[in-house]
Design an enzyme around this catalytic site. Sequence first.
Site, PDB file in Angstrom:
ATOM      1  N   CYS A   1     -51.433  13.668  19.528  1.00 37.93           N
ATOM      2  CA  CYS A   1     -50.085  13.824  18.975  1.00 37.93           C
ATOM      3  C   CYS A   1     -49.209  14.579  19.981  1.00 37.93           C
ATOM      4  CB  CYS A   1     -50.165  14.591  17.656  1.00 37.93           C
ATOM      5  SG  CYS A   1     -48.551  14.886  16.910  1.00 37.93           S
TER       6      CYS A   1
ATOM      7  N   CYS B   1     -48.431  18.184  18.299  1.00 37.23           N
ATOM      8  CA  CYS B   1     -49.401  19.236  17.984  1.00 37.23           C
ATOM      9  C   CYS B   1     -50.741  19.062  18.672  1.00 37.23           C
ATOM     10  CB  CYS B   1     -49.594  19.334  16.471  1.00 37.23           C
ATOM     11  SG  CYS B   1     -50.614  17.991  15.803  1.00 37.23           S
TER      12      CYS B   1
ATOM     13  N   CYS C   1     -49.225  12.037  11.481  1.00 43.19           N
ATOM     14  CA  CYS C   1     -50.218  13.003  11.949  1.00 43.19           C
ATOM     15  C   CYS C   1     -50.555  13.968  10.808  1.00 43.19           C
ATOM     16  CB  CYS C   1     -49.648  13.783  13.133  1.00 43.19           C
ATOM     17  SG  CYS C   1     -50.696  15.168  13.638  1.00 43.19           S
TER      18      CYS C   1
ATOM     19  N   CYS D   1     -49.364  17.835  11.727  1.00 44.36           N
ATOM     20  CA  CYS D   1     -47.964  18.291  11.841  1.00 44.36           C
ATOM     21  C   CYS D   1     -46.983  17.363  11.142  1.00 44.36           C
ATOM     22  CB  CYS D   1     -47.578  18.432  13.309  1.00 44.36           C
ATOM     23  SG  CYS D   1     -47.267  16.851  14.113  1.00 44.36           S
TER      24      CYS D   1
ATOM     25  N   CYS E   1     -49.802   0.023  14.705  1.00 41.00           N
ATOM     26  CA  CYS E   1     -48.709  -0.210  15.643  1.00 41.00           C
ATOM     27  C   CYS E   1     -48.005   1.126  15.877  1.00 41.00           C
ATOM     28  CB  CYS E   1     -47.755  -1.252  15.046  1.00 41.00           C
ATOM     29  SG  CYS E   1     -46.429  -1.708  16.160  1.00 41.00           S
TER      30      CYS E   1
HETATM   31 ZN   LIG Z   1     -49.272  16.189  15.131  1.00 38.65          ZN
END
Ligand SMILES: [Zn+2]
Length: 208
Positions: free
Chosen positions: A124, A127, A173, A176, A196
């Site tokens: 990510c 984070c 995610c 976060c 995607c």
């Molecule tokens: Zn994240």
Amino acid sequence: MANNTHEESEIQAAGISHTLRPGRRTFIIGATAFGAAAFWASRRFPSATVEASGSGGGGPVTIIQFSPVGKAIGKVTVPRVIKTEVEWQQELSPVSYQVTRHAGTERAFTGNTWNNHDHGIYRCICCDNALFSSETKFESGTGWPSFWQPIAKENVIEVVDDSFGMSRTEVKCRECDAHLGHVFDDGPQPTGLRYCMNSAAMKFVKTA
Ligand SMILES: [Zn+2]
């Protein structure tokens, strides 16, 4: 057929500000702003409420941690990453901020990982949570990095997304709450799924 519809819709949903015709551009930006506003108004708060009853709102989340070389280390419970709009804006590039914090979509074929074939893991951008492995990446032809499964189901959240008049499944995610992209059911085996994603929502960490 469904495949094309999804992709055309996704391109429109991107609110691409690079469209050349001024009239069209104004319309798209307006639609995007409306979509984003509708998203925040209709889904952000109920979603937060659900989370609050299930896991303590801004409380900790349990994810699978991965080493720098992409090996699963095990479950860890970590504080949810919560930052202000200003903080996110300062830390992220404009496109990453728009994609992750406002459910935007980058233009197809413009990200830096749609055509990446190196071995590694995708984390990510907000984070550092591990999201996808290059081992499950495939050529979707869409211009967005595509995977047939997340690196660990614990590390992402999937929620129904009814924005832009379509019913899609949004992928976020877990750590976060960043918007990452959408998952469709027209992917390859063994899962038949197509995650995607947006390049701008992830950073690639090469492992070999
Ligand atoms: Zn994240």
